[in-house]
Design a protein around this motif. Structure first.
Motif, mmCIF file in Angstrom:
data_model
loop_
_atom_site.group_PDB
_atom_site.id
_atom_site.type_symbol
_atom_site.label_atom_id
_atom_site.label_comp_id
_atom_site.label_asym_id
_atom_site.label_seq_id
_atom_site.Cartn_x
_atom_site.Cartn_y
_atom_site.Cartn_z
ATOM 1 N N PHE A 1 4.871 -10.866 20.986
ATOM 2 C CA PHE A 1 4.780 -11.198 22.419
ATOM 3 C C PHE A 1 3.976 -12.480 22.633
ATOM 4 C CE2 PHE A 1 4.522 -6.423 22.271
ATOM 5 C CZ PHE A 1 5.797 -6.163 22.736
ATOM 6 N N ASN A 2 2.837 -12.550 21.988
ATOM 7 C CA ASN A 2 1.903 -13.652 22.217
ATOM 8 C C ASN A 2 2.495 -15.009 21.865
ATOM 9 O OD1 ASN A 2 -0.871 -14.733 22.695
ATOM 10 N ND2 ASN A 2 -0.746 -15.176 20.510
ATOM 11 N N THR A 3 3.443 -15.030 20.919
ATOM 12 C CA THR A 3 4.039 -16.285 20.467
ATOM 13 C C THR A 3 4.724 -17.030 21.599
ATOM 14 O OG1 THR A 3 4.492 -15.157 18.372
ATOM 15 C CG2 THR A 3 5.524 -17.302 18.703
ATOM 16 N N PHE A 4 5.236 -16.304 22.573
ATOM 17 C CA PHE A 4 6.096 -16.916 23.594
ATOM 18 C C PHE A 4 5.449 -16.970 24.967
ATOM 19 C CE2 PHE A 4 8.968 -14.635 20.558
ATOM 20 C CZ PHE A 4 9.333 -15.768 19.850
ATOM 21 N N LEU A 5 4.128 -16.886 25.001
ATOM 22 C CA LEU A 5 3.444 -16.909 26.292
ATOM 23 C C LEU A 5 3.211 -18.329 26.791
ATOM 24 C CD1 LEU A 5 0.666 -14.194 25.875
ATOM 25 C CD2 LEU A 5 2.851 -13.966 27.057
ATOM 26 N N VAL A 6 3.470 -18.538 28.061
ATOM 27 C CA VAL A 6 3.121 -19.776 28.755
ATOM 28 C C VAL A 6 2.558 -19.361 30.109
ATOM 29 C CG1 VAL A 6 3.940 -21.918 29.770
ATOM 30 C CG2 VAL A 6 4.913 -21.121 27.620
ATOM 31 N N ASN A 7 1.294 -19.740 30.351
ATOM 32 C CA ASN A 7 0.619 -19.358 31.597
ATOM 33 C C ASN A 7 0.705 -17.853 31.856
ATOM 34 O OD1 ASN A 7 -0.069 -22.050 32.122
ATOM 35 N ND2 ASN A 7 1.873 -22.418 33.166
ATOM 36 N N GLY A 8 0.564 -17.093 30.785
ATOM 37 C CA GLY A 8 0.474 -15.644 30.917
ATOM 38 C C GLY A 8 1.784 -14.910 31.042
ATOM 39 N N ARG A 9 2.923 -15.596 30.869
ATOM 40 C CA ARG A 9 4.226 -14.917 30.945
ATOM 41 C C ARG A 9 5.077 -15.332 29.756
ATOM 42 N NH1 ARG A 9 3.254 -10.903 33.964
ATOM 43 N NH2 ARG A 9 5.497 -10.460 33.849
ATOM 44 N N ILE A 10 5.981 -14.450 29.352
ATOM 45 C CA ILE A 10 6.929 -14.781 28.293
ATOM 46 C C ILE A 10 7.922 -15.803 28.840
ATOM 47 C CG2 ILE A 10 8.824 -13.887 26.897
ATOM 48 C CD1 ILE A 10 7.208 -11.260 26.685
ATOM 49 N N ASP A 11 8.066 -16.906 28.126
ATOM 50 C CA ASP A 11 8.876 -18.030 28.589
ATOM 51 C C ASP A 11 10.060 -18.230 27.656
ATOM 52 O OD1 ASP A 11 9.633 -21.018 28.610
ATOM 53 O OD2 ASP A 11 8.361 -20.856 30.392
ATOM 54 N N LYS A 12 11.275 -18.154 28.195
ATOM 55 C CA LYS A 12 12.479 -18.277 27.378
ATOM 56 C C LYS A 12 12.604 -19.649 26.732
ATOM 57 C CE LYS A 12 17.438 -17.300 27.429
ATOM 58 N NZ LYS A 12 17.822 -18.462 26.610
ATOM 59 N N ASN A 13 12.186 -20.701 27.434
ATOM 60 C CA ASN A 13 12.286 -22.041 26.870
ATOM 61 C C ASN A 13 11.366 -22.208 25.666
ATOM 62 O OD1 ASN A 13 14.158 -22.898 28.816
ATOM 63 N ND2 ASN A 13 12.527 -23.382 30.273
ATOM 64 N N ILE A 14 10.141 -21.697 25.770
ATOM 65 C CA ILE A 14 9.227 -21.740 24.633
ATOM 66 C C ILE A 14 9.773 -20.882 23.510
ATOM 67 C CG2 ILE A 14 6.937 -21.040 23.842
ATOM 68 C CD1 ILE A 14 6.927 -23.632 25.363
ATOM 69 N N HIS A 15 10.399 -19.769 23.861
ATOM 70 C CA HIS A 15 11.010 -18.882 22.868
ATOM 71 C C HIS A 15 11.994 -19.658 22.007
ATOM 72 C CE1 HIS A 15 13.239 -15.554 21.129
ATOM 73 N NE2 HIS A 15 12.384 -14.688 21.631
ATOM 74 N N GLU A 16 12.864 -20.420 22.652
ATOM 75 C CA GLU A 16 13.880 -21.167 21.911
ATOM 76 C C GLU A 16 13.246 -22.234 21.027
ATOM 77 O OE1 GLU A 16 16.316 -22.590 25.036
ATOM 78 O OE2 GLU A 16 17.331 -20.671 25.377
ATOM 79 N N THR A 17 12.248 -22.937 21.556
ATOM 80 C CA THR A 17 11.568 -23.975 20.782
ATOM 81 C C THR A 17 10.821 -23.383 19.601
ATOM 82 O OG1 THR A 17 11.295 -25.317 22.777
ATOM 83 C CG2 THR A 17 9.902 -25.859 20.891
ATOM 84 N N GLN A 18 10.091 -22.304 19.853
ATOM 85 C CA GLN A 18 9.317 -21.665 18.805
ATOM 86 C C GLN A 18 10.219 -21.095 17.720
ATOM 87 O OE1 GLN A 18 6.002 -21.547 18.270
ATOM 88 N NE2 GLN A 18 6.456 -20.475 16.356
ATOM 89 N N CYS A 19 11.373 -20.567 18.110
ATOM 90 C CA CYS A 19 12.292 -19.986 17.126
ATOM 91 C C CYS A 19 12.800 -21.042 16.152
ATOM 92 C CB CYS A 19 13.452 -19.291 17.829
ATOM 93 S SG CYS A 19 12.970 -17.717 18.582
ATOM 94 N N GLU A 20 13.050 -22.254 16.643
ATOM 95 C CA GLU A 20 13.455 -23.329 15.749
ATOM 96 C C GLU A 20 12.361 -23.619 14.723
ATOM 97 O OE1 GLU A 20 16.273 -25.068 15.261
ATOM 98 O OE2 GLU A 20 17.197 -23.618 16.620
ATOM 99 N N THR A 21 11.130 -23.653 15.188
ATOM 100 C CA THR A 21 10.000 -23.872 14.288
ATOM 101 C C THR A 21 9.890 -22.739 13.278
ATOM 102 O OG1 THR A 21 8.806 -25.059 16.018
ATOM 103 C CG2 THR A 21 7.504 -24.206 14.190
ATOM 104 N N THR A 22 10.071 -21.506 13.744
ATOM 105 C CA THR A 22 9.984 -20.346 12.861
ATOM 106 C C THR A 22 11.062 -20.383 11.792
ATOM 107 O OG1 THR A 22 9.016 -18.980 14.609
ATOM 108 C CG2 THR A 22 10.073 -17.826 12.769
ATOM 109 N N ARG A 23 12.292 -20.698 12.184
ATOM 110 C CA ARG A 23 13.383 -20.748 11.198
ATOM 111 C C ARG A 23 13.133 -21.833 10.155
ATOM 112 N NH1 ARG A 23 16.681 -19.033 15.699
ATOM 113 N NH2 ARG A 23 16.783 -21.155 16.514
ATOM 114 N N SER A 24 12.622 -22.964 10.597
ATOM 115 C CA SER A 24 12.308 -24.036 9.654
ATOM 116 C C SER A 24 11.238 -23.584 8.668
ATOM 117 C CB SER A 24 11.836 -25.271 10.424
ATOM 118 O OG SER A 24 11.438 -26.300 9.555
ATOM 119 N N SER A 25 10.219 -22.913 9.177
ATOM 120 C CA SER A 25 9.140 -22.420 8.323
ATOM 121 C C SER A 25 9.642 -21.368 7.336
ATOM 122 C CB SER A 25 8.029 -21.831 9.195
ATOM 123 O OG SER A 25 7.015 -21.261 8.403
#
Length: 479
Positions: free
Chosen positions: A427-451
């Motif tokens: 949950f914490n990975t995708f928080l922006v200003n205290g809410r789960i953010d779909k846009n950050i989710h997509e960006t973070q997932c790209e980083t995760t897959r690369s890692s």
């Protein structure tokens, strides 16, 4: 549909990660190429796609894939179609309680999440938790707890409210026959002799914040008067080491925050060769950059270039060290451990139609964080959002369900993601200003897959040279 697989290669071999079986297979160059066309083209069309190989070579590869699919059940085209979570809360027992016993802190670390530089996060204050509140929480928690539980103290600096810690320990020991593991996170500056003696007698485990040698540590971890905290911490640690060497090695770990600009080589040398720290567990993390309000740590472009180059070169050393069985408890091993460990211990079972949100705990049961203002949260990292109850009314399971629903709504791409079984985003990975953010989710997932791709390449590069390189992880748990 195409087989649900992911392809990657090391310098020497080609591999296919089969998501449905959660297994990895070393394959020939021809199979590696043909697998892309097997489900969508017939053999003659595949020949036209691979002109670099002879018909006989391609036929052998085609038969090999066909045998793997029809006889061994590999390379299935089955994809998950839903994400579910456990909601039978009545059968759940508590495992870890985290009490935020004070918001006071005697340090003013530049990168602290409570420094006022992070949007939506609380700031340091003079508030403490009182014993009456703690007692109510302990009773509710322990009456529905597992036989073995963890009770953690959090701040601020928890040792500023040491009297409450003592009262809580005395109360629990006198009222409940549970196997309690006590722990805390501390900045290490208040480990006086009486406090050390108490923690030792009660077999506390605690993580001490220490970022490296003095020049690095004191840059950001300063006392409220602006002086560095390194000398005070080291003096306290030496007493604990003198008190009981075995206790010191087993019960004390170090939390290392990497805030740029930083020299990983200096940090690694410190935690490798300094006898005060080299045999202890270490937790390595990066300064949180999301939500920082106008704070640049006085870093220049050159600083960040140096950091990126240093990180890249440092990580390249890991495969060689692992091949030579020379990574256990090293700093570089700590930086890689969780991804490698999760992959090493992954369940090699068939993929179901429904998947669980990887990396997410069951809020309120796996961990439960209690704030000073009587609110319940998932954990200390989410102590400002997604309240799941109050001390008085206890856990509101409908709020847990709402949290999962929001997470799942932002995670629809997981059904087609090759990393869905080895991803550890929570949950914490995708928080922006205290809410789960779909846009950050997509960006973070790209980083995760690369890692994770780099992890797979490193993992199998190491195994090619030393099949037993990861055997030491057999009985380890992720940090």
């Amino acid at each position: 549909m195409k087989p649900y697989i992911y392809k990657f290669g090391t310098k020497n071999f080609k591999y296919i990660y089969d998501i449905n079986t959660n297994r990895v297979f070393q394959v020939s160059d021809i199979v590696y190429k043909l697998i892309d066309y097997y489900s969508e083209y017939n053999f003659n069309e595949a020949i036209r796609k691979c002109p670099q190989y002879t018909r006989e070579q391609l036929l052998d590869g085609w038969k090999e894939i066909d045998h793997a699919i029809t006889k061994n059940g590999l390379f299935s085209t089955h994809y998950p179609s839903q994400m579910i979570y456990l909601n039978n809360f009545k059968d759940m027992t508590h495992q870890q309680l985290i009490l935020n016993i004070t918001e006071r802190c005697n340090l003013r670390c530049s990168y602290c999440i409570y420094s006022g530089k992070y949007k939506g996060k609380r700031v340091h204050s003079e508030r403490d938790m009182d014993f009456e509140t703690a007692k109510v929480v302990l009773d509710k928690f322990l009456r529905n707890a597992a036989d073995e539980v963890v009770i953690s103290f959090y701040g601020g600096e928890p040792l500023l409210n040491f009297e409450l810690i003592k009262r809580i320990v005395k109360y629990v020991e006198g009222s409940y026959k549970k196997n309690i593991s006590w722990n805390m996170t501390t900045n290490g500056t208040l480990l006086t002799l009486p406090i050390c003696d108490f923690l030792y007698k009660k077999n506390f485990s605690f993580a001490v914040s220490l970022d490296g040698p003095q020049t690095i540590h004191d840059r950001y971890r300063k006392l409220s008067n602006g002086e560095g905290s390194y000398d005070t911490i080291v003096a306290n640690l030496r007493y604990l080491q003198w008190l009981d060497e075995d206790f010191y090695r087993k019960n004390i770990s170090f939390s290392i925050v990497n805030a740029p600009p930083v020299n990983l080589t200096l940090i690694n040398d410190f935690f490798t060769y300094e006898s005060l720290v080299n045999k202890n567990k270490k937790f390595f993390s990066y300064m949180r950059s999301k939500g920082v309000d106008g704070f640049d740590f006085n870093s220049t472009t050159e600083d960040y270039d140096d950091w990126n180059n240093c990180t890249s070169e440092f990580f390249k050393r890991f495969p060689k060290d692992a091949i030579n069985n020379n990574v256990q408890n090293s700093l570089i091993e700590n930086m890689h451990r969780n991804d490698f460990l999760r992959f090493y211990n992954r369940a090699k079972t068939p993929l179901e139609d429904a998947i669980y949100p990887n990396g997410c705990c069951l809020p309120g049961f796996r961990r439960l964080f209690v704030s000073i203002d009587h609110k319940l949260y998932v954990c200390e990292k989410m102590d400002h959002c997604y309240e799941i109850g109050t001390v008085e009314d206890w856990i509101d399971t409908s709020r847990i369900e709402k949290l999962f629903d929001e997470y799942i709504a932002a995670s629809l791409d997981c059904f087609n993601c090759w990393a869905c079984r080895i991803c550890s985003n929570c949950f914490n990975t995708f928080l922006v200003n205290g809410r789960i953010d779909k846009n950050i989710h997509e960006t973070q997932c790209e980083t995760t897959r690369s890692s994770l791709t780099q992890m797979l390449v490193n993992y199998y590069s190491i195994l090619e040279e030393n099949l037993s390189a990861f055997d030491y992880m057999k009985d380890m748990e992720p940090i």
